[in-house]
Motif scaffolding. Structure first.
Motif, PDB file in Angstrom:
ATOM      1  N   PRO A 107      -3.297   3.597   5.880  1.00 47.72           N
ATOM      2  CA  PRO A 107      -4.127   4.801   6.368  1.00 47.72           C
ATOM      3  C   PRO A 107      -3.475   5.264   4.156  1.00 47.72           C
ATOM      4  N   GLU A 108      -2.822   5.206   3.839  1.00 50.29           N
ATOM      5  CA  GLU A 108      -2.479   6.076   2.876  1.00 50.29           C
ATOM      6  C   GLU A 108      -3.106   5.272   1.519  1.00 50.29           C
ATOM      7  N   PHE A 109      -3.531   4.280   1.915  1.00 48.52           N
ATOM      8  CA  PHE A 109      -4.486   3.805   0.796  1.00 48.52           C
ATOM      9  C   PHE A 109      -5.546   3.928   0.204  1.00 48.52           C
ATOM     10  N   GLY A 110      -6.258   4.857   1.499  1.00 44.48           N
ATOM     11  CA  GLY A 110      -7.597   4.888   2.065  1.00 44.48           C
ATOM     12  C   GLY A 110      -7.829   4.983   3.435  1.00 44.48           C
ATOM     13  N   THR A 111      -8.885   5.623   4.358  1.00 40.29           N
ATOM     14  CA  THR A 111      -9.587   5.367   5.142  1.00 40.29           C
ATOM     15  C   THR A 111      -9.837   4.175   5.649  1.00 40.29           C
ATOM     16  N   GLY A 112      -9.149   3.700   6.459  1.00 36.85           N
ATOM     17  CA  GLY A 112      -9.561   1.938   6.904  1.00 36.85           C
ATOM     18  C   GLY A 112      -9.249   1.295   6.082  1.00 36.85           C
ATOM     19  N   ALA A 113      -7.870   1.643   4.682  1.00 35.95           N
ATOM     20  CA  ALA A 113      -7.230   0.244   4.359  1.00 35.95           C
ATOM     21  C   ALA A 113      -6.489  -0.310   4.869  1.00 35.95           C
ATOM     22  N   VAL A 114      -6.460  -2.122   4.666  1.00 31.30           N
ATOM     23  CA  VAL A 114      -6.228  -2.985   5.494  1.00 31.30           C
ATOM     24  C   VAL A 114      -5.797  -4.039   4.624  1.00 31.30           C
ATOM     25  N   PHE A 115      -4.568  -4.326   5.198  1.00 27.68           N
ATOM     26  CA  PHE A 115      -3.714  -4.918   4.112  1.00 27.68           C
ATOM     27  C   PHE A 115      -3.311  -6.539   4.788  1.00 27.68           C
ATOM     28  N   PRO A 116      -2.936  -7.830   4.765  1.00 27.15           N
ATOM     29  CA  PRO A 116      -2.337  -8.538   4.572  1.00 27.15           C
ATOM     30  C   PRO A 116      -0.624  -8.611   4.568  1.00 27.15           C
ATOM     31  N   ALA A 117      -0.648  -9.251   5.883  1.00 22.67           N
ATOM     32  CA  ALA A 117       1.203  -8.603   5.903  1.00 22.67           C
ATOM     33  C   ALA A 117       2.457  -8.926   4.906  1.00 22.67           C
ATOM     34  N   ILE A 118       2.042 -10.523   4.039  1.00 23.35           N
ATOM     35  CA  ILE A 118       3.044 -10.328   2.815  1.00 23.35           C
ATOM     36  C   ILE A 118       3.041  -9.422   1.775  1.00 23.35           C
ATOM     37  N   GLN A 119       1.446  -9.185   1.942  1.00 20.00           N
ATOM     38  CA  GLN A 119       1.391  -7.819   0.338  1.00 20.00           C
ATOM     39  C   GLN A 119       1.683  -6.468   1.253  1.00 20.00           C
ATOM     40  N   ALA A 120       1.437  -5.877   2.442  1.00 20.42           N
ATOM     41  CA  ALA A 120       1.573  -4.982   3.012  1.00 20.42           C
ATOM     42  C   ALA A 120       3.520  -5.020   2.699  1.00 20.42           C
ATOM     43  N   ILE A 121       4.280  -5.767   3.275  1.00 18.35           N
ATOM     44  CA  ILE A 121       5.869  -5.500   3.239  1.00 18.35           C
ATOM     45  C   ILE A 121       6.222  -5.944   1.470  1.00 18.35           C
ATOM     46  N   GLY A 122       5.536  -6.505   0.973  1.00 13.40           N
ATOM     47  CA  GLY A 122       5.782  -6.941  -0.706  1.00 13.40           C
ATOM     48  C   GLY A 122       5.346  -4.526  -1.150  1.00 13.40           C
ATOM     49  N   PHE A 123       4.364  -4.195  -0.633  1.00  9.96           N
ATOM     50  CA  PHE A 123       4.587  -3.023  -1.251  1.00  9.96           C
ATOM     51  C   PHE A 123       5.751  -2.047  -0.400  1.00  9.96           C
ATOM     52  N   HIS A 124       6.238  -2.148   0.429  1.00 13.14           N
ATOM     53  CA  HIS A 124       7.064  -1.649   1.118  1.00 13.14           C
ATOM     54  C   HIS A 124       8.339  -1.598   0.479  1.00 13.14           C
ATOM     55  N   LEU A 125       8.848  -3.294  -0.103  1.00 13.26           N
ATOM     56  CA  LEU A 125       9.841  -3.909  -1.036  1.00 13.26           C
ATOM     57  C   LEU A 125       9.927  -2.922  -2.169  1.00 13.26           C
ATOM     58  N   LEU A 126       8.612  -3.000  -2.764  1.00 16.66           N
ATOM     59  CA  LEU A 126       8.546  -2.246  -4.288  1.00 16.66           C
ATOM     60  C   LEU A 126       9.166  -0.613  -4.118  1.00 16.66           C
ATOM     61  N   ASP A 127       8.611  -0.061  -3.079  1.00 12.65           N
ATOM     62  CA  ASP A 127       8.811   1.889  -2.293  1.00 12.65           C
ATOM     63  C   ASP A 127      10.061   1.690  -2.101  1.00 12.65           C
ATOM     64  N   TYR A 128      10.500   0.837  -1.576  1.00  7.23           N
ATOM     65  CA  TYR A 128      12.538   0.885  -1.187  1.00  7.23           C
ATOM     66  C   TYR A 128      13.313   0.808  -2.382  1.00  7.23           C
ATOM     67  N   VAL A 129      13.294  -0.497  -3.672  1.00  3.51           N
ATOM     68  CA  VAL A 129      13.978  -0.263  -4.504  1.00  3.51           C
ATOM     69  C   VAL A 129      13.518   1.289  -5.400  1.00  3.51           C
ATOM     70  N   VAL A 130      12.300   1.599  -5.761  1.00  2.32           N
ATOM     71  CA  VAL A 130      12.166   2.851  -6.604  1.00  2.32           C
ATOM     72  C   VAL A 130      12.574   3.761  -5.860  1.00  2.32           C
ATOM     73  N   HIS A 131      12.769   4.389  -4.685  1.00  2.00           N
ATOM     74  CA  HIS A 131      13.320   5.259  -3.667  1.00  2.00           C
ATOM     75  C   HIS A 131      14.839   5.167  -3.406  1.00  2.00           C
ATOM     76  N   ALA A 132      15.282   3.893  -3.328  1.00  2.00           N
ATOM     77  CA  ALA A 132      16.649   4.001  -3.495  1.00  2.00           C
ATOM     78  C   ALA A 132      17.076   4.464  -5.303  1.00  2.00           C
ATOM     79  N   TRP A 133      16.809   3.906  -6.171  1.00  2.00           N
ATOM     80  CA  TRP A 133      16.646   4.812  -7.439  1.00  2.00           C
ATOM     81  C   TRP A 133      17.030   5.964  -7.234  1.00  2.00           C
TER      82      TRP A 133
END
Length: 218
Positions: A107-133
Motif C-alpha cells: 500500500p505504500e506505493f498507493g491504494t490497491g498497489a499489488v506487485f508480483p513476488a519477484i518484483q516485490a522482493i526485489g524492492f525489499h532487497l534494494l531497501d535493505y542495501v540502502v538502509h544498511a548503508w
C-alpha cells in the motif's frame, strides 16, 4: 546473472543479514544520532526499517493491504531487538513464497498497489542495501555488501523514476545526484536514489554537531 525467485530470495537474505549484523552494533546511546534521512534519528530509522519488514512479511502471507502491519512503533531501547526479530520474520515469510507471480499488496506505493513476488522482493532487497548503508554511515563503519547483491540491486534502483515527485513531502527518495562515469554499483545506487556520499556522522565540538549534507526522504 539470471534472476529468478530462488535467486532474488537468496540475495535478499544476504542483504538483510548484512543489515542485521550492522544493526547489532547499535547501542542505546546511538539511537538519537542523526541519519542520512534528515527527518529521522537512528531510532526512528530503525523503527521504519522494522515496520517495513513487518509489512513485507504480511504481504508475503497475503495480508499486506492491512496498514497496521506497516505502522512504525515509537522508538525505544528495544529497537535493536525488535529489528532483528522483524528481519528474521520477513526472511521466514519469504521462504514460503512459492511462485514468482504471487501477489504482494504494497500500500505504500498507493491504494490497491499489488506487485508480483519477484518484483516485490526485489524492492525489499534494494531497501535493505540502502538502509544498511544508512546505518553504517551513522556508526562510521565500513559498508561490505556482496558484489552480487549490489549488481542485483542496481537495475532495481535505476528503475526508480526520478523527477519532481522526489521533491514532494513524504517522497521515499531525494532527487538523483550526478554520478561519475566510472562509478561502482554501490555509488550508482546511492547517487540515483539521492543519497549524498559526502554524508558522515556528527563531528562533535564544544557541545555542537556539524553534519554533512542530508535530505528529507528515506
Amino acid at each position: 546473472m539470471s534472476i529468478n525467485l530462488t535467486v532474488i530470495k537468496a540475495l535478499d537474505d544476504r542483504a538483510v543479514r548484512e543489515s542485521i549484523a550492522v544493526v547489532r552494533q547499535v547501542n542505546v546511546e546511538d539511537l538519537t544520532r542523526p541519519t542520512p534521512c534528515s527527518a529521522w534519528n537512528l531510532g526512528q530509522l530503525l523503527a521504519h526499517m522494522t515496520a517495513q519488514h513487518r509489512g513485507f512479511a504480511a504481504a508475503a502471507r497475503g495480508d499486506g493491504g492491512d496498514l497496521t502491519h506497516w505502522k512504525a512503533e515509537a522508538p525505544g531501547p528495544e529497537d535493536v531487538g525488535r529489528y532483528v526479530a522483524a528481519a528474521e520474520a520477513v526472511l521466514a515469510a519469504f521462504t514460503e513464497v512459492g511462485t514468482e507471480d504471487q501477489e504482494f499488496a504494497l500500500p505504500e506505493f498507493g491504494t490497491g498497489a499489488v506487485f508480483p513476488a519477484i518484483q516485490a522482493i526485489g524492492f525489499h532487497l534494494l531497501d535493505y542495501v540502502v538502509h544498511a548503508w544508512d546505518v553504517t554511515r551513522v556508526l562510521d563503519l565500513p559498508f561490505t555488501a556482496d558484489p552480487d547483491v549490489l549488481d542485483a540491486a542496481l537495475p532495481i534502483a535505476l528503475a526508480v523514476p526520478d523527477g519532481a515527485r522526489r521533491t514532494q513531502p513524504g517522497s521515499a527518495f531525494a532527487p538523483s545526484l550526478p554520478s561519475p562515469t566510472d562509478s561502482n554499483a554501490l555509488t550508482r545506487i546511492l547517487m540515483h536514489l539521492g543519497r549524498p556520499l559526502s554524508w558522515g556522522p556528527a563531528v562533535r565540538s564544544h557541545g555542537s554537531a556539524e553534519m554533512g549534507s542530508a535530505w528529507d526522504g528515506c
